[in-house]
Design an enzyme around this catalytic site. Structure first.
Site, PDB file in Angstrom:
ATOM      1  N   GLU A  57    -112.146  13.690  26.875  1.00  0.00           N
ATOM      2  CA  GLU A  57    -112.371  12.233  26.701  1.00  0.00           C
ATOM      3  C   GLU A  57    -113.657  11.799  27.407  1.00  0.00           C
ATOM      4  OE1 GLU A  57    -108.587  10.500  27.908  1.00  0.00           O
ATOM      5  OE2 GLU A  57    -107.518  11.608  26.356  1.00  0.00           O
TER       6      GLU A  57
ATOM      7  N   GLU B  16    -105.587  15.838  21.288  1.00  0.00           N
ATOM      8  CA  GLU B  16    -104.478  15.052  21.870  1.00  0.00           C
ATOM      9  C   GLU B  16    -104.232  13.861  20.952  1.00  0.00           C
ATOM     10  OE1 GLU B  16    -104.493  13.105  25.820  1.00  0.00           O
ATOM     11  OE2 GLU B  16    -105.463  14.894  26.582  1.00  0.00           O
TER      12      GLU B  16
END
Ligand code: BMA
Length: 401
Positions: free
Chosen positions: A213, A322
């Site tokens: 991320e 994810e």
């Protein structure tokens, strides 16, 4: 410290001065030999359809090739901490929420290394590292794919991964005050993955997904806390250190962002084809209702189309590293929303986040159904889709052979 690398086109046997060296049975065509040296990284050119580690073990090369091959067959379903715990249970041998609901295990198993670096016996979500190793070995023996994330603490402040103290990335780069400390932390990762072996003493291949991320700003390695160049240096240092200094050869490296608006945004911090095997992003749905569902389907389709196009062009493996909709407030989310967002894209796997269950803070956290959960019946329909792959189908493929 950094690395000085020599390229050679023949198979090389580097000095065997460590007992737990990986097997040297990767194809070794274009080996990278690196020595400790000043602070420059010399990339080893990427070779199509081979991992970036040219000394990758045979099983790791096989995994890489089979992940590519399986893109034609379907998308593997994965789940974080699947074998460790679920909603209402912990460490029950053989148990899995996915198996309770479908009769089969997921094909991809995510585990988390956070706090390994501070020599803790348990990770940041309380999973004992010894237990984790056992579970990884069992998943591998079953023919599953293993991926590791790492919410590593902030090495500058000693606080959590979510502590975005300015200058943290810079401090751990070669020449920085904390570079030595970061190397010690990387040693713990090397030691962990070199302790993962199968029944023939072969190293278990792992998809390693550090600094995830990275286009968000909630972690210390995030966008507002370092420049693209610093992140690139950190990535390259990390790969070089594990691969060339510690001689870890059972890793594939996954680069992943969070949601992104454009390909340019996604690639802003991409370190280059010589440094990445898997390309992915993370995405969560947060709002409920028809409109929010439609938006999520459209976001997922747009980002996956971009991801697949970038990965195809770069000859990398695309994956949804994810995803989730916490506590699944929509009973038909799997077929009406998630499947609609992913079904037309050739991606390797999707990894649902962890079923933490009822947490001490009175909050509930789970992203895949458990037995009796409201979306379980819909999940079974999703499971029955021809193109969703779970453990039994993937076991047949013998992905490490
Ligand atoms: C987050 C949450 C946290 C957890 C962290 C690392 O998304 O699940 O509860 O500690 O991931 O696994």
């Amino acid at each position: 410290m950094s690395l000085f690398c020599l390229l050679t086109t023949s198979t090389i046997n580097p000095p065997l001065n460590e007992e737990r060296l990986p097997l040297r049975e990767g194809n070794g065509k274009m080996a990278n030999l690196c020595f400790s040296a000043p602070d420059k990284f010399f990339p080893v050119p990427a070779v199509d359809d081979m991992p970036i580690d040219h000394l990758a073990t045979k099983e790791t090369v096989n995994l890489y090739k089979n992940l590519k091959k399986l893109l034609k067959k379907g998308v593997m379903f994965g789940h974080q901490d699947d074998l460790a715990y679920g909603v209402g249970w912990k460490y029950e041998a053989g148990r899995s929420d996915i198996k309770d609901v479908t009769g089969d295990y997921p094909a991809v198993y995510g585990f988390e290394l956070g706090h390994l670096e501070i020599d803790s016996q348990i990770n940041l979500d309380s999973v004992p590292f010894n237990k984790m190793k056992e579970l990884i070995r069992s998943a591998y023996e079953r023919g599953g794919v293993i991926t590791l994330s790492w919410h590593l603490n902030n090495p500058l402040t000693g606080k959590s991964a979510w502590d975005p103290a300015p200058g943290t990335v810079k401090s751990i780069l070669p020449g920085g005050d904390k570079n030595d400390k970061y190397q010690v932390w990387l040693n713990t990762v090397a030691e962990f993955v070199l302790d993962l072996k199968g029944s023939r003493n072969e190293y278990i291949p792992i998809i390693f997904r550090p600094f995830h991320e990275l286009n968000g700003s909630w972690f210390w390695w995030g966008k507002n806390h370092c420049t693209p160049e610093e992140l690139n240096q950190l990535w390259k240092f990390t790969v070089s250190y594990l691969r060339d200094t510690k001689r870890v050869h059972n890793l594939l490296y996954a680069f992943n962002t969070d949601r992104f608006a454009t390909k340019e945004e996604y690639l802003e911090r991409y370190p280059g084809n010589e440094w990445v095997d898997v390309m992915g992003f993370d995405i969560y749905q947060r709002a409920t209702g028809e409109q929010a569902n439609a938006q999520f389907v459209s976001d997922l389709n747009r980002m996956l189309a971009d991801l697949v196009s970038m990965a195809t062009e770069k000859k990398k493996i695309p994956a949804l590293t994810e995803f989730g909709f916490n506590a699944l407030p929509d009973n038909t989310w799997w077929t009406k929303v998630f499947w609609k967002g992913i079904q037309s894209h050739k991606i390797s796997y999707v990894l649902g986040w962890r079923n933490a269950g009822f947490k001490a803070n009175n909050r509930t956290e789970y992203y895949v159904p458990y037995k009796g959960e409201a979306s379980a019946a819909d999940f079974v329909k999703f499971f029955n889709e021809e193109k969703t792959l779970f453990q039994k189908e993937v076991t047949k493929e013998k992905i490490y052979k």
